[in-house]
Design an enzyme around this catalytic site. Sequence first.
Site, PDB file in Angstrom:
ATOM      1  CE1 TYR A  98       3.573  18.004   6.703  1.00  0.00           C
ATOM      2  CE2 TYR A  98       5.812  18.838   6.498  1.00  0.00           C
ATOM      3  CZ  TYR A  98       4.734  18.159   5.973  1.00  0.00           C
ATOM      4  OH  TYR A  98       4.833  17.623   4.710  1.00  0.00           O
ATOM      5  NE  ARG A 147     -11.268   8.582  -1.026  1.00  0.00           N
ATOM      6  CZ  ARG A 147     -11.208   9.092  -2.248  1.00  0.00           C
ATOM      7  NH1 ARG A 147     -12.146   8.779  -3.133  1.00  0.00           N
ATOM      8  NH2 ARG A 147     -10.253   9.915  -2.592  1.00  0.00           N
ATOM      9  CB  SER A 183      -7.180   8.604  -3.404  1.00  0.00           C
ATOM     10  OG  SER A 183      -6.866   8.741  -2.033  1.00  0.00           O
ATOM     11  N   GLY A 184      -4.171  10.227  -3.484  1.00  0.00           N
ATOM     12  CA  GLY A 184      -3.584  11.548  -3.257  1.00  0.00           C
ATOM     13  C   GLY A 184      -2.835  12.071  -4.463  1.00  0.00           C
ATOM     14  N   GLY A 233      -1.017  10.951   3.966  1.00  0.00           N
ATOM     15  CA  GLY A 233      -0.777  12.175   4.727  1.00  0.00           C
ATOM     16  C   GLY A 233      -1.991  13.071   4.765  1.00  0.00           C
ATOM     17  CB  THR A 264       2.549  12.017  -4.074  1.00  0.00           C
ATOM     18  OG1 THR A 264       2.652  13.363  -3.611  1.00  0.00           O
ATOM     19  CG2 THR A 264       3.912  11.513  -4.503  1.00  0.00           C
ATOM     20  CG  LEU A 284       5.172  17.350  -2.684  1.00  0.00           C
ATOM     21  CD1 LEU A 284       4.143  16.307  -2.277  1.00  0.00           C
ATOM     22  CD2 LEU A 284       6.374  16.693  -3.347  1.00  0.00           C
ATOM     23  CE  LYS A 300       4.797  14.596   6.787  1.00  0.00           C
ATOM     24  NZ  LYS A 300       3.934  13.544   6.239  1.00  0.00           N
TER      25      LYS A 300
HETATM   26  N1  LIG Z   1       2.319  19.095  -0.304  1.00  0.00           N
HETATM   27  C1  LIG Z   1       3.608  19.338  -0.127  1.00  0.00           C
HETATM   28  O1  LIG Z   1       4.135  20.375  -0.538  1.00  0.00           O
HETATM   29  C2  LIG Z   1       4.470  18.319   0.587  1.00  0.00           C
HETATM   30  C3  LIG Z   1       5.830  18.565   0.729  1.00  0.00           C
HETATM   31  C4  LIG Z   1       6.621  17.582   1.323  1.00  0.00           C
HETATM   32  C5  LIG Z   1       6.049  16.411   1.779  1.00  0.00           C
HETATM   33  N2  LIG Z   1       4.706  16.203   1.666  1.00  0.00           N
HETATM   34  C6  LIG Z   1       4.148  14.950   2.181  1.00  0.00           C
HETATM   35  O2  LIG Z   1       3.880  14.075   1.083  1.00  0.00           O
HETATM   36  C7  LIG Z   1       2.816  13.193   1.413  1.00  0.00           C
HETATM   37  C8  LIG Z   1       1.809  13.125   0.277  1.00  0.00           C
HETATM   38  O3  LIG Z   1       1.346  14.414  -0.008  1.00  0.00           O
HETATM   39  P1  LIG Z   1       0.195  14.632  -1.091  1.00  0.00           P
HETATM   40  O4  LIG Z   1       0.099  16.092  -1.298  1.00  0.00           O
HETATM   41  O5  LIG Z   1       0.420  13.735  -2.248  1.00  0.00           O
HETATM   42  O6  LIG Z   1      -1.080  14.111  -0.250  1.00  0.00           O
HETATM   43  P2  LIG Z   1      -2.636  14.249  -0.570  1.00  0.00           P
HETATM   44  O7  LIG Z   1      -2.879  14.626  -1.986  1.00  0.00           O
HETATM   45  O8  LIG Z   1      -3.227  15.095   0.497  1.00  0.00           O
HETATM   46  O9  LIG Z   1      -3.110  12.724  -0.377  1.00  0.00           O
HETATM   47  C9  LIG Z   1      -3.144  12.156   0.874  1.00  0.00           C
HETATM   48  C10 LIG Z   1      -3.507  10.681   0.820  1.00  0.00           C
HETATM   49  O10 LIG Z   1      -3.664  10.230   2.173  1.00  0.00           O
HETATM   50  C11 LIG Z   1      -4.972   9.708   2.346  1.00  0.00           C
HETATM   51  N3  LIG Z   1      -5.538  10.095   3.636  1.00  0.00           N
HETATM   52  C12 LIG Z   1      -5.589  11.336   4.167  1.00  0.00           C
HETATM   53  N4  LIG Z   1      -6.249  11.311   5.352  1.00  0.00           N
HETATM   54  C13 LIG Z   1      -6.605  10.023   5.563  1.00  0.00           C
HETATM   55  C14 LIG Z   1      -7.319   9.357   6.606  1.00  0.00           C
HETATM   56  N5  LIG Z   1      -7.800  10.010   7.670  1.00  0.00           N
HETATM   57  N6  LIG Z   1      -7.516   8.031   6.490  1.00  0.00           N
HETATM   58  C15 LIG Z   1      -7.050   7.360   5.418  1.00  0.00           C
HETATM   59  N7  LIG Z   1      -6.377   7.923   4.408  1.00  0.00           N
HETATM   60  C16 LIG Z   1      -6.150   9.254   4.481  1.00  0.00           C
HETATM   61  C17 LIG Z   1      -5.812  10.308   1.248  1.00  0.00           C
HETATM   62  O11 LIG Z   1      -6.917   9.460   1.008  1.00  0.00           O
HETATM   63  P3  LIG Z   1      -8.393  10.055   0.626  1.00  0.00           P
HETATM   64  O12 LIG Z   1      -8.303  10.395  -0.823  1.00  0.00           O
HETATM   65  O13 LIG Z   1      -9.311   8.938   0.935  1.00  0.00           O
HETATM   66  O14 LIG Z   1      -8.573  11.270   1.501  1.00  0.00           O
HETATM   67  C18 LIG Z   1      -4.817  10.402   0.097  1.00  0.00           C
HETATM   68  O15 LIG Z   1      -4.725   9.162  -0.565  1.00  0.00           O
HETATM   69  C19 LIG Z   1       2.248  13.698   2.729  1.00  0.00           C
HETATM   70  O16 LIG Z   1       2.719  12.905   3.792  1.00  0.00           O
HETATM   71  C20 LIG Z   1       2.806  15.096   2.859  1.00  0.00           C
HETATM   72  O17 LIG Z   1       2.995  15.468   4.215  1.00  0.00           O
HETATM   73  C21 LIG Z   1       3.918  17.126   1.067  1.00  0.00           C
END
Ligand SMILES: NC(=O)c1ccc[n+]([C@@H]2O[C@H](COP(=O)([O-])OP(=O)(O)OC[C@H]3O[C@@H](n4cnc5c(N)ncnc54)[C@H](OP(=O)(O)O)[C@@H]3O)[C@@H](O)[C@H]2O)c1
Length: 277
Positions: free
Chosen positions: A178, A88, A62-63, A128, A65, A205, A182
């Site tokens: 953070y 969910r 659902s996120g 995440g 990525t 990202l 990781k």
């Molecule tokens: N954003 C950046 O710039 C960046 C850079 C480098 C690495 N990253 C890493 O890349 C990864 C993915 O990032 P993203 O931006 O794609 O993530 P995102 O859009 O925030 O999506 C996070 C996912 O994790 C799930 N999740 C979060 N909290 C949860 C909980 N308490 N219980 C169960 N599921 C949970 C969410 O489910 P729900 O939809 O149910 O909440 C969603 O599917 C992360 O680990 C992040 O640290 C991010």
Amino acid sequence: MPGPAALSAAAAVAALVAALLLLRPEDAGPGSGSRMAETEALPKLREDFRMQNKSVFILGASGETGRVLLKEILEQSLFSKVTLIGRRKLTFDEDAYKNVNQEVVDFEKLEDYASAFEGHDVGFCCLGTTRSKAGAEGFVRVDRDYVLKSAELAKAGGCKHFNLLSSKGADNSSNFLYLQVKGEVEARVEELKFDRYSIFRPGVLLCDRQESRPGEWLVRKFFGSLPESWASRHSVPVVTVVRAMLNNAVRPGDGTTELLDNKAIHDLGKADGSLKP
Ligand SMILES: NC(=O)c1ccc[n+]([C@@H]2O[C@H](COP(=O)([O-])OP(=O)(O)OC[C@H]3O[C@@H](n4cnc5c(N)ncnc54)[C@H](OP(=O)(O)O)[C@@H]3O)[C@@H](O)[C@H]2O)c1
Ligand SMILES: *[C@@H]1O[C@H](CO)[C@@H](O)[C@H](O)[C@H]1NC(C)=O
Ligand SMILES: *[C@@H]1O[C@H](CO)[C@@H](O)[C@H](O)[C@H]1NC(C)=O
């Protein structure tokens, strides 16, 4: 109590600081150069991969990525069975999603859901949260504990290739929570000894996030204003990350842990534009 505007500003500053922290020289790691030649054979690799009828699970579909990853997996028809594991049930309108399986689990009692992790050849973890969303403790709970427990169950359930979306700068000895978390989770998953283990360490990202995060919007504007070559060293579009993950998955592993840094992700993710089967 600070008002919403003050909180947004604080979030923006925090995000900028976080982005700047990631702006360090590229970590030493396996480059992409030596294996680039293989990418010429991508269409053939994909075809061979499809013939193996593999099954896959995605955590975090659902996120930002995860949902792009799911879309690409379906478009490329790489797997004969696709399962989402999440807290969910998700709803999809498009026909392409009609065969997607979903396992709804309680991450606080994951051992009770071991069967959800059984029988998948390949796993992708895009789970995440952030400190601002969940607090420091909540962040560690999700980004370390949920990820590690999922990986353990996946391994026990027969997963051969585990793919972890980590971050540029991941380092267990970092003073920043953070990056420390990781780095720690990367290392602890490695201890599980999957037949194949791929770690992706993208920079910031770049995506059009559905939910509004003012801080990230600012960061994206910031990167958008920089010369392309500079920006691409520190950031990467989500779709490029996803294509790198899949282009990597369809090629044979070499038996060692694969560490793809931001540059390797750019190279491999853009290796082939003609993705349709
Ligand atoms: N954003 C950046 O710039 C960046 C850079 C480098 C690495 N990253 C890493 O890349 C990864 C993915 O990032 P993203 O931006 O794609 O993530 P995102 O859009 O925030 O999506 C996070 C996912 O994790 C799930 N999740 C979060 N909290 C949860 C909980 N308490 N219980 C169960 N599921 C949970 C969410 O489910 P729900 O939809 O149910 O909440 C969603 O599917 C992360 O680990 C992040 O640290 C991010
Ligand atoms: C994969 O599935 C196809 C179609 O169902 C089948 O013809 C083929 O033999 C299967 N291949 C393997 C390796 O199981
Ligand atoms: C992380 O670092 C701590 C402290 O230096 C160390 O005790 C621990 O074993 C390390 N963990 C991993 C998984 O490398």
